[in-house]
Design an enzyme around this catalytic site. Sequence first.
Site, short mmCIF file in Angstrom:
data_model
loop_
_atom_site.label_atom_id
_atom_site.label_comp_id
_atom_site.label_asym_id
_atom_site.label_seq_id
_atom_site.Cartn_x
_atom_site.Cartn_y
_atom_site.Cartn_z
N TYR A 39 111.83 -45.46 8.68
CA TYR A 39 112.71 -45.68 9.84
C TYR A 39 111.90 -46.11 11.06
O TYR A 39 112.24 -45.77 12.19
CB TYR A 39 113.58 -44.45 10.11
CG TYR A 39 114.27 -43.94 8.87
CD1 TYR A 39 115.31 -44.67 8.31
CD2 TYR A 39 113.84 -42.78 8.22
CE1 TYR A 39 115.93 -44.24 7.14
CE2 TYR A 39 114.45 -42.35 7.05
CZ TYR A 39 115.50 -43.09 6.52
OH TYR A 39 116.10 -42.67 5.35
N PRO A 73 115.02 -40.58 -2.41
CA PRO A 73 114.12 -40.26 -1.30
C PRO A 73 113.67 -41.51 -0.54
O PRO A 73 113.43 -42.56 -1.13
CB PRO A 73 112.92 -39.62 -2.00
CG PRO A 73 112.89 -40.30 -3.33
CD PRO A 73 114.31 -40.59 -3.71
N GLY A 74 113.58 -41.39 0.76
CA GLY A 74 113.05 -42.48 1.58
C GLY A 74 111.83 -41.96 2.33
O GLY A 74 110.68 -42.25 2.00
N TYR A 82 116.27 -39.79 18.53
CA TYR A 82 116.46 -38.45 17.92
C TYR A 82 115.60 -37.38 18.57
O TYR A 82 115.49 -36.28 18.03
CB TYR A 82 116.10 -38.47 16.43
CG TYR A 82 116.67 -39.62 15.64
CD1 TYR A 82 118.03 -39.69 15.37
CD2 TYR A 82 115.84 -40.62 15.15
CE1 TYR A 82 118.55 -40.75 14.63
CE2 TYR A 82 116.36 -41.68 14.41
CZ TYR A 82 117.71 -41.73 14.16
OH TYR A 82 118.21 -42.77 13.43
N CYS A 87 112.13 -50.88 30.15
CA CYS A 87 112.80 -50.39 31.35
C CYS A 87 113.90 -49.40 31.03
O CYS A 87 115.09 -49.69 31.21
CB CYS A 87 113.33 -51.58 32.14
SG CYS A 87 111.96 -52.58 32.69
N GLU A 88 113.53 -48.27 30.48
CA GLU A 88 114.44 -47.16 30.22
C GLU A 88 113.63 -45.88 30.28
O GLU A 88 112.52 -45.82 29.74
CB GLU A 88 115.04 -47.26 28.80
CG GLU A 88 116.02 -48.36 28.65
CD GLU A 88 117.22 -47.98 27.78
OE1 GLU A 88 117.52 -46.77 27.65
OE2 GLU A 88 117.84 -48.90 27.27
N GLY A 118 116.61 -36.95 1.64
CA GLY A 118 116.64 -35.98 2.74
C GLY A 118 115.41 -35.11 2.87
O GLY A 118 115.27 -34.38 3.85
N1 LLP Z 1 120.61 -41.58 0.43
C1 LLP Z 1 121.55 -41.85 1.37
C2 LLP Z 1 122.93 -42.07 0.95
C3 LLP Z 1 121.20 -41.90 2.73
O1 LLP Z 1 122.12 -42.16 3.65
C4 LLP Z 1 119.84 -41.69 3.11
C5 LLP Z 1 119.44 -41.75 4.52
C6 LLP Z 1 118.89 -41.45 2.09
C7 LLP Z 1 119.32 -41.39 0.77
C8 LLP Z 1 117.43 -41.25 2.37
O2 LLP Z 1 117.15 -40.13 3.12
P1 LLP Z 1 115.63 -39.68 3.39
O3 LLP Z 1 115.02 -39.25 2.07
O4 LLP Z 1 114.88 -40.83 3.94
O5 LLP Z 1 115.75 -38.57 4.34
N2 LLP Z 1 117.04 -43.16 10.99
C9 LLP Z 1 116.96 -41.73 10.78
C10 LLP Z 1 117.24 -41.34 9.34
C11 LLP Z 1 118.58 -41.84 8.82
C12 LLP Z 1 118.80 -41.50 7.38
C13 LLP Z 1 120.00 -42.19 6.86
N3 LLP Z 1 120.26 -41.95 5.47
C14 LLP Z 1 115.58 -41.24 11.23
O6 LLP Z 1 114.77 -42.03 11.69
O7 LLP Z 1 115.30 -40.04 11.15
#
Ligand code: LLP
Length: 404
Positions: A367, A269-270, A311, A338-339, A233
């Site tokens: 993402y 973390p992603g 978003y 086309c949107e 997050g």
């Molecule tokens: N752990 C779980 C259980 C999750 O569902 C997620 C993200 C993460 C970790 C990683 O979160 P991060 O560190 O990347 O914030 N598509 C959306 C984001 C969806 C996130 C879903 N879950 C966007 O483009 O903002």
Amino acid sequence: MHYKKNNFYIEKIKAENLIKKYGSPIYCYSTKRLIENINNFKSSFKSFDPLICFSVKSNYNSNILKIVKKHGLGADVVSDGELKKVLSLGFKPNKIVYSGVGKKFEELKFAINKNILLINVESESELKIIEKLAKKLKKKVSVGLRLNPNVDAKTNSKISTGRTQDKFGLNKAEIIKILNKFANSKDIKFKCLSVHIGSQITQNKPYDNVLISINAILSKTKHKFEYVDLGGGMGIKYNKEGKKLDYTRLSKNIHKFAKKNSCKIIFEPGRSIVGNTAILLTKIIYIKKTTNKKFIIIDAGMNDLIRPALYNSRHDIIPLVKKSSKNSISHDFVGPICETSDRFLRTKNYQQLNEGDNLAIKDVGAYGIVLTSNYNLRPRPLEVIVNKSNIKKISKKQSLNDLI
Ligand code: LLP
């Protein structure tokens, strides 16, 4: 990624040359940035040495995952596909955690057979299936209970996951009930309390509230969790106005928490690992002038990057060749789809642009490619990664003929 004599470079490669060589739109990653991000994340939390499981959903390109693995990270997966992919790349099962509200019987069976570190359970029904499978497979399964702490992550509502109205996790009362009910289970071991309240979080307060909430549970139950998984997050700065978490404060608080509860911390973390590692290179097809604005029609569309449309997120767009001339009229950077929602950015005071000019949409490493589609029957873009002066193709451009 930087300008040198007005030309934009990814490491030692001039971005314009990538478009010349491979066409556009094209995703381009920087190896250096990725490694820096991994090392920065590690060093922010080095006082308590957490297990860092990269959130595979943010980017599952094999080359990216290989770098992530090489630097010691584990994996956070949310589907059978992600789990199978990281196992095939050699991620160690004892560094893999598996979340998701809808894991099916066969998927759970596969995960249990692979002895992964944790299955993060999101409902009692899921737990019952796991217990059944554990008996059948004669295994004691390590489980994390995913808490929904009812904490507002203060982020976009579509990516908030820790409020009562969100489908994720179990509330405090359910967790306590489950711990009591399954206390003597020979098939399940409650190893971890897990939580993930949302994505693109830029304030510390929600994390503080999560720790308070977990502390309340831990003091209520006598159960000793070996791990606490605080999810991911951590937000990134998409533009100048964007805020960033105070990592020093975050780390201090979590360290205190881990010491008090003598548990090991897991992170998932992603975005904070891959978000700023890539740009999407694109070419201006047409410029359409109306009375009060210019539409800059580019060759990347919402099928290539959906975040702005989905978003309302703001990704900066920069020219690959910088000029000093300024243009005060409003610019709408739009794609060819086309949107009406196929719009990336509205801005004023942009440099003079011409048809055929090349641009980069910034911070698309997380993402980005994973959310692309073939909408309007368009092939997905190619991905390349730069390492100093080397360029490597890391995906295949879809062929239009195959799609047709
Ligand atoms: N752990 C779980 C259980 C999750 O569902 C997620 C993200 C993460 C970790 C990683 O979160 P991060 O560190 O990347 O914030 N598509 C959306 C984001 C969806 C996130 C879903 N879950 C966007 O483009 O903002």
